[in-house]
Structures are given as C-alpha cells and as structure tokens.
Write a protein that holds these residues in place. Structure first.
Motif, PDB file in Angstrom:
ATOM      1  N   ARG A  70      18.959  13.226  12.866  1.00 18.86           N
ATOM      2  CA  ARG A  70      18.660  12.972  14.271  1.00 18.86           C
ATOM      3  C   ARG A  70      18.530  14.198  14.981  1.00 18.86           C
ATOM      4  NH1 ARG A  70      20.639   7.778  15.829  1.00 18.86           N
ATOM      5  NH2 ARG A  70      19.442   8.391  17.808  1.00 18.86           N
ATOM      6  N   ASP A  71      17.851  14.116  16.359  1.00 13.13           N
ATOM      7  CA  ASP A  71      17.585  15.275  17.125  1.00 13.13           C
ATOM      8  C   ASP A  71      18.913  15.437  17.931  1.00 13.13           C
ATOM      9  OD1 ASP A  71      17.053  16.560  19.879  1.00 13.13           O
ATOM     10  OD2 ASP A  71      15.318  16.637  19.044  1.00 13.13           O
ATOM     11  N   ALA A  72      19.687  16.847  17.660  1.00  9.26           N
ATOM     12  CA  ALA A  72      21.170  16.916  18.389  1.00  9.26           C
ATOM     13  C   ALA A  72      21.157  16.751  19.565  1.00  9.26           C
ATOM     14  CB  ALA A  72      21.667  18.257  17.558  1.00  9.26           C
ATOM     15  N   HIS A  73      20.124  17.444  20.176  1.00  9.42           N
ATOM     16  CA  HIS A  73      20.069  17.518  21.780  1.00  9.42           C
ATOM     17  C   HIS A  73      19.935  16.115  22.386  1.00  9.42           C
ATOM     18  CE1 HIS A  73      19.337  18.593  25.968  1.00  9.42           C
ATOM     19  NE2 HIS A  73      18.289  17.826  25.825  1.00  9.42           N
ATOM     20  N   ASP A  74      19.046  15.410  21.598  1.00 10.25           N
ATOM     21  CA  ASP A  74      18.767  13.855  22.375  1.00 10.25           C
ATOM     22  C   ASP A  74      19.891  12.952  22.125  1.00 10.25           C
ATOM     23  OD1 ASP A  74      16.146  14.741  23.123  1.00 10.25           O
ATOM     24  OD2 ASP A  74      15.412  13.629  21.583  1.00 10.25           O
ATOM     25  N   LEU A  75      20.529  13.191  20.879  1.00  8.80           N
ATOM     26  CA  LEU A  75      21.610  12.375  20.460  1.00  8.80           C
ATOM     27  C   LEU A  75      22.892  12.636  21.170  1.00  8.80           C
ATOM     28  CD1 LEU A  75      22.563  10.164  18.710  1.00  8.80           C
ATOM     29  CD2 LEU A  75      23.199  12.024  16.759  1.00  8.80           C
ATOM     30  N   LEU A  76      23.161  13.819  21.319  1.00 11.18           N
ATOM     31  CA  LEU A  76      24.349  14.341  21.928  1.00 11.18           C
ATOM     32  C   LEU A  76      24.754  14.849  23.144  1.00 11.18           C
ATOM     33  CD1 LEU A  76      25.454  16.183  18.498  1.00 11.18           C
ATOM     34  CD2 LEU A  76      26.062  13.769  19.140  1.00 11.18           C
ATOM     35  N   HIS A  77      23.848  15.914  23.572  1.00  6.36           N
ATOM     36  CA  HIS A  77      23.958  16.743  24.899  1.00  6.36           C
ATOM     37  C   HIS A  77      23.933  15.703  26.099  1.00  6.36           C
ATOM     38  CE1 HIS A  77      22.597  20.437  22.310  1.00  6.36           C
ATOM     39  NE2 HIS A  77      23.571  19.755  21.534  1.00  6.36           N
ATOM     40  N   ARG A  78      24.982  15.782  27.104  1.00  3.32           N
ATOM     41  CA  ARG A  78      24.842  14.944  28.090  1.00  3.32           C
ATOM     42  C   ARG A  78      25.388  15.932  29.338  1.00  3.32           C
ATOM     43  NH1 ARG A  78      22.490  12.550  25.173  1.00  3.32           N
ATOM     44  NH2 ARG A  78      22.864  10.659  24.473  1.00  3.32           N
ATOM     45  N   ASP A  79      25.110  15.676  30.706  1.00  2.00           N
ATOM     46  CA  ASP A  79      25.589  16.383  31.775  1.00  2.00           C
ATOM     47  C   ASP A  79      26.730  15.894  32.083  1.00  2.00           C
ATOM     48  OD1 ASP A  79      25.472  14.358  33.276  1.00  2.00           O
ATOM     49  OD2 ASP A  79      23.369  14.817  34.196  1.00  2.00           O
ATOM     50  N   SER A  80      27.522  16.257  33.227  1.00  2.82           N
ATOM     51  CA  SER A  80      28.756  15.970  33.491  1.00  2.82           C
ATOM     52  C   SER A  80      28.850  14.406  34.160  1.00  2.82           C
ATOM     53  CB  SER A  80      29.401  16.854  34.517  1.00  2.82           C
ATOM     54  OG  SER A  80      28.518  16.897  35.791  1.00  2.82           O
TER      55      SER A  80
END
Length: 557
Positions: free
Chosen positions: A47-57
């Motif tokens: 999976r694309d790590a950014h699309d799957l995991l990274h979120r803002d506050s």
C-alpha cells in the motif's frame, strides 16, 4: 544503509519500523509497527504509505505537498518529526514521533526506512482524545462549501457530479455517503453507496438499485426527505421498529450492512422539484452527528441540488436536440449494386446540434446524388440553415437536371437569402453508371475537405479536383465539374472537417491519419469501415460534430 532480507523487520523496544520502495509503497513491516498501526502486516505491504496512513490533526488526508515525511523521502534525506498523525486500521488516530532515512533495498534499488513510536507530545483534547476528526472551523466550513459549489457546478455530467460529491464529504465529514435520486419517471434509485475503508473510497454496488415507492404519510426520515421535508438526524434504532414501508426495510438493511451508528439525511432540491436525498453516515468515527453538521449538510445538499438540476436540464436539452438533429438527417436510398452507409456523431459539448449533414438520393436519369456539407455554427440556427440548404439542393438537383457545378452555383445565389446559413461548404457528386459497365463520379467541391477514394488493394487518393469557393461569399465564378472513375470494390469517403481537424490537430495531420487508416480498413465491411474510421481518426479533443458518407462500388461494376 541497507535493510535485512526477508518479508519482515526486526523489532526494536517500543519502536515500529517499516520500509517503503521508491514509489512510497510499503515493502516490509515489523510486528511492532503493525501493532501500533492496528493493521495486519498483509494489510500494509503493497500500500501507498502516505495515502493509507498520513493524516492532519483533524484526521483528514494530509495533502502531499504539506507532508514533512513525504518531502524528506522525495528529497532523499534524513528527517524526524515529534508529533504527526497516522490513521490506525479501525479509523482511530495514532500520534507518533518518527524518523525517516534513505536505505538500499538490494538489486540496486533504493527506498526509505521509517521508525515510529507513540508521541509523548500528543495534547489532550486533540484528535486522539476525541477519536475522530475535530469539528470543522467556520473557515473550514466556508472553504468546503466554496469547494462544493466550484466542483459540482463545473460539470454537466450527473455521474461525475455525484463522484465529486462523494469525494468531498467522505471521509472529511462521514464514513459513508448515500445518494437516492428520483428519476423523471418518478421512481427512486439508490444511485450511490460509498464508504471509506483502508484509506480509499469503496463502492457498495450490492446496496444500490431501485427503491420501493415512497409512502406519502410515512414519518421515517428518508421518506420525509424524499418528499422534501426538513433534514433530520437518525440512527439504526429508528429503523429497528416495525417497518411502515418497503423503503424502511431497505434502510434497515443499509444500516446493518454498513455499520452506521449515526446518520444525517437531507433532501436534494432542484429549482422546481425534489431530486432526491443525501445521507451521510458514521460507522468508524464514534461521535454522532450534531445540529451544526446537519446545518452544513443542508448547505451541501442545496448546492448539490442546483448542480444536479442543471445537469438534468442539460441532458434533457441534449436529448431533444440530438433527436431533432437525427430527424433532420435523411434515410439513405437503396440503389441496386451500390452499397452506402452514413454516420453522424454530435459535438461532445455545446448544444449538441450543428450544421454538418449528408444526403443521398436517386436522380431522374438514374444517377445517385451524393452530398456532404457543413453550415458554419454549432447551434439551432446552424441546424435550421442546414435543413434549408439540404432541401433546396435536393430540389435544384432533381428538377433542373444540371451538372453538379451548375446546381451549386444556383444554390450559392440563394444562400444569402437564408438568414440561418450565412456560410457553408459542401461536396455534390453524381455516381453515374456507365453503359459498358462500371461507375464514375462527377463532382464539384465548394470549399469542403476533399473526398477520399480507397481502392480494394489499399491505394488512396484525395479527389482534389473540382474545387471552388465556399457558399455565401458573393462570388459565383461558374463552377466546373471534375470526373473520376470508381474502380470495382473501391470505397468513396465523404466527410466533414470534424473528422480530421480539432483545436490541437491541424487538418494536414488529420488528412494523413485518415488516409493511413482508410487504407488499412479497405477490405472491411462498409459498416465496420465507417465505425473504425471514426474511432481511429477522429481527434480525441474534437469539439465539432462529424458526418461521414461512404459508398462502395460493386465487384465488376
């Protein structure tokens, strides 16, 4: 720096590790990282790590340009962060401290190693404490409404408008978006059921389709919304009672299948009527919808209604205009020994009506008249002018018995008196059977792209002779005819400029493309010849309508 071979990574005390390849896709993950992220390793790898995991506050997908980890990865440098937010498998947030550093993957490939652990800096009352996205600020709300207006009103395609609506509200406001639309036949269709799972939008087609009729006096929230009543907050409990209608049965199944514990339902209103209902639902996000979010949903549904109303009006006008256009085009005559077919493709934009036309009819002396033409414009005036010119040309060609050049000269003198057709181009030809067998073409060209003659063995020739000024210039030079033999099994192609010209392609490029593909298709059946020619030659950025008339000469004349 390299990483160990094999599918996993060694565990470090309280630290999770994973490795991404040059595309940012996870290729290896440690057991501790999988535990921190609340996902099985197989749910992470690939999976694309950014699309799957990274979120803002606030739990929203973090734009790539604002992601410090992604910027460091793309720059090939080591970087660290003290408080960033990741989304766990159950939708809950994980406040992390992290370090990213370039590493080798073997076989000459490079990627990055990521180390992460729970951040001690996570502030109480933030996303982690709430377990869901924080309420939108007034500025965020206004920005969302502005984006909704811009994105929905910039398309006149109903399906595209719905796709944009889904992406605007999921997962920013809800885990699920459900759209029910009332058709022009007064039926209700569940047009879209879209959820947010694993970092991506997932469509539940099994939950879509026609709905039972809406009961006029039902107090249930969806039935009321479809009748145009005020928006409402609801949940699965409202539909666990004895159902009062088939709609209620479908709604109960929807809540059970999606796991929604809270929903907000608003009517989608057009200018004159109710178009449907928009439902937002939460399943992973634990906080129920409130009054502020219901007010926001009302505003979104109102904008969606205007966009869908415009799209429906456009589609209705397009169907009427296209039907009118096709009724203006003639049926081809049956001529013994000759094979003829025609195609008309309306312009992809604008009014869907234009001035392109074709015609074919048998003359009193046994010849077959062939016409292709184009009245300048892409509107109802152009279509009306086309119809007048076509009918006058038929009358002149039939009654006077003159050669093509004389017929077109006569028509040219009449064009200034046709208010809807100031300028036009055309080719008028006569397919004439010869006494000793065989056929020939006698034609005149008034400012139109030249006909193409394709022999059975794939030789091609543009019929450039017989060219003269277009109609409506005020110049009547006395047009001269040209004559060419039509070999057995040859194909004559008459076409309008939309087949070979577009804003991004010159007519010379289009003519060359037409010649090449017509040669390759020379032995195809005539219907397939025309269909494939349109598919292969017509420019992708074409904004004009297209007419094609093809004639095939019999074997042995």
């Amino acid at each position: 720096m390299g990483v160990p071979d094999g599918g996993g990574l060694p565990d470090l005390p309280d630290v999770g590790t994973y490795v991404v390849d040059e595309r940012g896709h996870i290729v290896r993950v440690s057991r501790r990282a999988a535990e921190l992220l609340g996902r099985a390793p197989e749910e992470l790898v690939g999976r694309d790590a950014h699309d799957l995991l990274h979120r803002d506050s606030q739990g929203r997908t973090l734009p790539r340009a604002r992601c410090p980890m992604l910027r460091a990865f793309l720059g090939g440098r080591t970087a660290r962060g003290d408080l960033e937010w990741f989304e766990r498998g159950d939708g809950s947030p994980l406040a992390t401290s992290w370090l990213v550093t370039p590493c080798g993957l073997g076989d000459g490939r490079t990627g990055a190693l990521v180390l992460l652990h729970r951040s001690p800096s996570a502030a109480a009352g933030g996303w982690e404490a709430a377990g869901t996205a924080a309420p939108l600020s007034e500025l965020d709300r206004l920005a969302l409404l502005a984006e909704t207006t811009t994105r929905l009103t910039s398309t006149l395609d109903t399906e595209e408008a719905l796709r944009r609506l889904e992406r605007l509200v999921v997962p920013r406001l809800a885990d699920w978006a459900v759209v029910d639309l009332i058709t022009e036949e007064d039926e209700v269709w569940r047009t879209a059921v879209v959820g947010h799972e694993g970092g991506a939008l997932v469509r539940r087609e099994d939950l879509e389709g026609p709905l039972p009729p809406v009961v006029p006096d039902s107090p249930m929230p969806l039935s009321r919304a479809l009748r145009g009543a005020a928006s409402a907050l609801t949940g699965p409990d409202a539909y666990e009672v004895a159902p009062d209608s088939g709609v209620a049965v479908v709604q109960r199944a929807l809540f059970r299948a999606t796991g929604m514990h809270s929903a907000a339902i608003a009517p989608i209103r057009g200018l004159r009527e109710v178009l449907g209902a928009l439902t937002l639902g939460r399943s992973a996000q634990p906080v129920a919808f409130g009054a502020a979010e219901l007010s926001l949903l009302d505003d979104i549904a109102r904008r969606a209604g205007l966009a869908l109303d415009n799209a429906r009006l456009y589609q209705r006008q397009r169907r009427v205009a296209e039907t009118m256009q096709r009724h203006l085009l003639p049926q081809l005559p049956g001529v013994p020994g000759l094979e003829m077919t025609a195609r008309y493709v309306p312009a992809p934009q604008a009014s869907q009506v234009g001035g392109d036309w074709y015609d074919a009819f048998v003359l009193p002396d046994g010849a077959t008249a062939l016409v292709i033409g184009d009245v300048v414009g892409h509107d109802l005036d152009a279509a009306a002018g086309m119809a007048q010119i076509r009918n006058m040309l038929r009358a002149y060609a039939w009654s006077e018995g003159e050669p093509p050049g004389a017929v077109v000269d006569r028509l040219d003198r009449a064009v200034p008196h046709i208010a809807e057709a100031s300028v036009a181009t055309l080719v008028l030809g006569r397919a004439e059977p010869l006494d000793g067998g065989g056929w020939r073409l006698r034609w005149v060209n008034a400012g139109h792209p030249p006909p193409l003659l394709v022999t059975h063995d794939g030789k091609t020739r543009f019929l450039d002779e017989g060219h003269s000024p277009l109609l409506g210039t005020g110049l009547v030079p006395g047009r001269s005819d040209a004559v060419a033999a039509l070999p057995p099994l040859s194909t004559l192609v008459l076409y309008t400029d939309g087949l070979v010209e577009s804003p991004g392609h010159s007519i010379d490029e289009g003519l060359l493309r037409l010649r090449q593909h017509a040669a390759a298709l020379a032995r195809r059946p005539l219907g397939a010849f025309c269909d494939l020619l349109l598919a292969r030659v017509r420019p992708s950025d074409n904004d004009d309508d297209v007419a094609v008339l093809a004639l095939r000469i019999p074997d042995g004349g």
